[in-house]
Design a protein around this motif. Structure first.
Motif, mmCIF file in Angstrom:
data_model
loop_
_atom_site.group_PDB
_atom_site.id
_atom_site.type_symbol
_atom_site.label_atom_id
_atom_site.label_comp_id
_atom_site.label_asym_id
_atom_site.label_seq_id
_atom_site.Cartn_x
_atom_site.Cartn_y
_atom_site.Cartn_z
ATOM 1 N N MET A 109 20.367 33.176 22.110
ATOM 2 C CA MET A 109 21.649 33.754 22.456
ATOM 3 C C MET A 109 21.897 33.549 23.951
ATOM 4 N N VAL A 110 23.138 33.220 24.277
ATOM 5 C CA VAL A 110 23.559 33.007 25.658
ATOM 6 C C VAL A 110 24.522 34.131 26.030
ATOM 7 N N ILE A 111 24.371 34.677 27.239
ATOM 8 C CA ILE A 111 25.229 35.775 27.686
ATOM 9 C C ILE A 111 25.880 35.412 29.011
ATOM 10 N N LEU A 112 27.203 35.567 29.063
ATOM 11 C CA LEU A 112 27.969 35.374 30.288
ATOM 12 C C LEU A 112 28.470 36.744 30.730
ATOM 13 N N GLU A 113 28.127 37.145 31.955
ATOM 14 C CA GLU A 113 28.575 38.426 32.489
ATOM 15 C C GLU A 113 29.894 38.225 33.214
ATOM 16 N N VAL A 114 30.889 39.067 32.896
ATOM 17 C CA VAL A 114 32.201 39.021 33.546
ATOM 18 C C VAL A 114 32.417 40.373 34.211
ATOM 19 N N HIS A 115 32.586 40.336 35.539
ATOM 20 C CA HIS A 115 32.755 41.573 36.316
ATOM 21 C C HIS A 115 34.123 41.561 36.985
ATOM 22 N N ASN A 116 34.828 42.676 36.918
ATOM 23 C CA ASN A 116 36.125 42.806 37.583
ATOM 24 C C ASN A 116 35.906 43.349 38.985
ATOM 25 N N ASP A 117 36.012 42.468 39.972
ATOM 26 C CA ASP A 117 35.852 42.890 41.364
ATOM 27 C C ASP A 117 37.201 43.056 42.055
ATOM 28 N N SER A 118 38.286 43.030 41.272
ATOM 29 C CA SER A 118 39.620 43.214 41.857
ATOM 30 C C SER A 118 39.996 44.692 41.834
ATOM 31 N N ALA A 119 41.106 45.020 42.479
ATOM 32 C CA ALA A 119 41.579 46.408 42.530
ATOM 33 C C ALA A 119 42.457 46.758 41.326
ATOM 34 N N GLY A 120 42.812 45.757 40.522
ATOM 35 C CA GLY A 120 43.663 45.985 39.352
ATOM 36 C C GLY A 120 42.980 45.516 38.082
ATOM 37 N N TRP A 121 43.772 45.266 37.068
ATOM 38 C CA TRP A 121 43.280 44.798 35.775
ATOM 39 C C TRP A 121 42.750 43.367 35.861
ATOM 40 N N LEU A 122 41.713 43.087 35.078
ATOM 41 C CA LEU A 122 41.261 41.733 34.808
ATOM 42 C C LEU A 122 41.386 41.538 33.305
ATOM 43 N N VAL A 123 42.179 40.552 32.905
ATOM 44 C CA VAL A 123 42.339 40.270 31.484
ATOM 45 C C VAL A 123 41.410 39.123 31.134
ATOM 46 N N LEU A 124 40.486 39.390 30.224
ATOM 47 C CA LEU A 124 39.537 38.393 29.750
ATOM 48 C C LEU A 124 40.067 37.840 28.435
ATOM 49 N N TRP A 125 40.422 36.562 28.457
ATOM 50 C CA TRP A 125 40.924 35.873 27.261
ATOM 51 C C TRP A 125 39.780 35.090 26.640
ATOM 52 N N LEU A 126 39.501 35.350 25.368
ATOM 53 C CA LEU A 126 38.491 34.606 24.638
ATOM 54 C C LEU A 126 39.202 33.478 23.910
#
Length: 135
Positions: free
Chosen positions: A1-18
């Motif tokens: 299994m492969v895991i990609l970590e996505v972190h929101n370092d912004s001050a607003g929303w981060l939309v993650l599109w799969l």
């Protein structure tokens, strides 16, 4: 299994599109999600595109994680699976549903742009997804 970590370092929303599924998950500031894939090929399991568009002025950053093979799922930091639309602001859902109804009835004057709804139509210019002005 492969895991990609996505972190929101912004001050607003981060939309993650799969992609290529076109599914959205919304991360609050300082929140981390994990994209997990069972891909075991020779190529990279994911390709990540960060979108610089008009949504940034509304306090929203978009990234697309392209799954290059195998099945993928998104989880939070505790391992809980997150479904499409996770934490999507209610205002965005209402706008998308209204546009869908217009399209079904043939009265849509502003159809969904090529590439899907992530192309800035869910937020009026100058306002965040919560309705606040960015200024």
């Amino acid at each position: 299994m492969v895991i990609l970590e996505v972190h929101n370092d912004s001050a607003g929303w981060l939309v993650l599109w799969l992609e290529p599924l076109g599914e959205d998950r919304w991360l609050k500031p300082d929140e981390t999600f994990h994209v997990r894939s069972d891909y075991d090929g020779d190529d990279a399991p994911f390709t990540v595109d960060r979108s610089e568009d008009d949504d940034r002025a509304a306090g929203i950053v978009n990234i697309a994680v392209w799954v290059n093979g195998g099945d993928a799922q998104i989880t939070d930091s505790t391992g809980t699976r997150l479904d499409c639309g996770h934490q999507r602001p209610e205002e965005v859902t209402r706008k998308w549903n209204a546009l869908l109804q217009q399209m079904r009835s043939g009265t849509a004057s502003n159809p969904i742009p090529e590439g899907g709804p992530r192309r800035s139509f869910y937020v009026d210019r100058g306002h965040s997804a919560t309705g606040r002005s960015p200024n």
